[in-house]
Scaffold this motif. Structure first.
Motif, mmCIF file in Angstrom:
data_model
loop_
_atom_site.group_PDB
_atom_site.id
_atom_site.type_symbol
_atom_site.label_atom_id
_atom_site.label_comp_id
_atom_site.label_asym_id
_atom_site.label_seq_id
_atom_site.Cartn_x
_atom_site.Cartn_y
_atom_site.Cartn_z
ATOM 1 N N GLY A 277 0.525 -1.565 0.171
ATOM 2 C CA GLY A 277 -0.074 0.420 -0.416
ATOM 3 C C GLY A 277 0.887 1.527 0.140
ATOM 4 N N ARG B 177 -11.855 -4.150 1.306
ATOM 5 C CA ARG B 177 -11.774 -3.112 1.401
ATOM 6 C C ARG B 177 -12.933 -2.676 2.723
ATOM 7 N N THR C 293 -9.580 4.825 -2.505
ATOM 8 C CA THR C 293 -8.646 5.318 -1.342
ATOM 9 C C THR C 293 -9.399 4.163 -0.059
ATOM 10 N N ASP C 294 -8.740 3.557 0.561
ATOM 11 C CA ASP C 294 -9.185 2.394 1.821
ATOM 12 C C ASP C 294 -8.142 1.760 2.320
ATOM 13 N N VAL C 295 -8.447 1.238 2.788
ATOM 14 C CA VAL C 295 -7.883 0.280 3.790
ATOM 15 C C VAL C 295 -7.847 -0.764 2.812
ATOM 16 N N THR D 253 -3.838 -2.811 5.301
ATOM 17 C CA THR D 253 -2.748 -2.358 3.910
ATOM 18 C C THR D 253 -3.357 -0.919 4.026
ATOM 19 N N GLN D 254 -2.701 0.523 4.153
ATOM 20 C CA GLN D 254 -3.796 1.946 3.478
ATOM 21 C C GLN D 254 -3.656 2.558 1.816
ATOM 22 N N THR E 170 -3.442 5.200 -0.560
ATOM 23 C CA THR E 170 -4.482 6.504 -0.871
ATOM 24 C C THR E 170 -4.869 6.814 -2.017
#
Length: 113
Positions: free
Chosen positions: A9, A38, A90-92, A107-108, A110
């Motif tokens: 990520g 996500r 954009t998410d985890v 995992t992030q 962005t």
């Protein structure tokens, strides 16, 4: 005990690409399927893509044509190639073994200019 560990990520500009990896370890005999999900805080976790050992794939409509899931189950690993990324991606991102309660830590991702 089985553990899933995601990596890959980060921060990327709109239109860019990222490749996520998820490695499984522990007491694993055979992997039949793995998937990516996500979640934005406060919202329900949603399916992104899944793949089976016979290489059957499913994708959320929002990522079809942009994301590609692949696997190397012999190495207990699954990947998510993300292209043409948008701010709404954009998410985890979480790795998951379907039909179990086993999830990675996330995992992030962005997407921002």
């Amino acid at each position: 005990q089985v553990q899933l560990v995601e990596s890959g990520g980060g921060l990327v500009q709109p239109g860019g690409s990222l490749r996520l990896s998820c490695a499984a370890s522990g007491s694993i005999f055979r992997i039949a399927a793995m998937g990516w999900y996500r979640q934005v805080p406060g919202k329900q976790r949603e399916l992104v893509a899944t793949i089976t050992s016979s290489k059957t794939t499913t994708y959320a409509d929002s990522v079809k044509g942009r994301f590609a899931i692949s696997e190397n189950f012999g190495e207990y690993t699954v990947y998510l190639q993300m292209n043409s990324l948008k701010p709404e991606d954009t998410d985890v991102y979480y790795c998951h073994l379907p039909a179990t309660t086993i999830w990675g830590q996330g995992t992030q991702v962005t997407v921002s200019s």
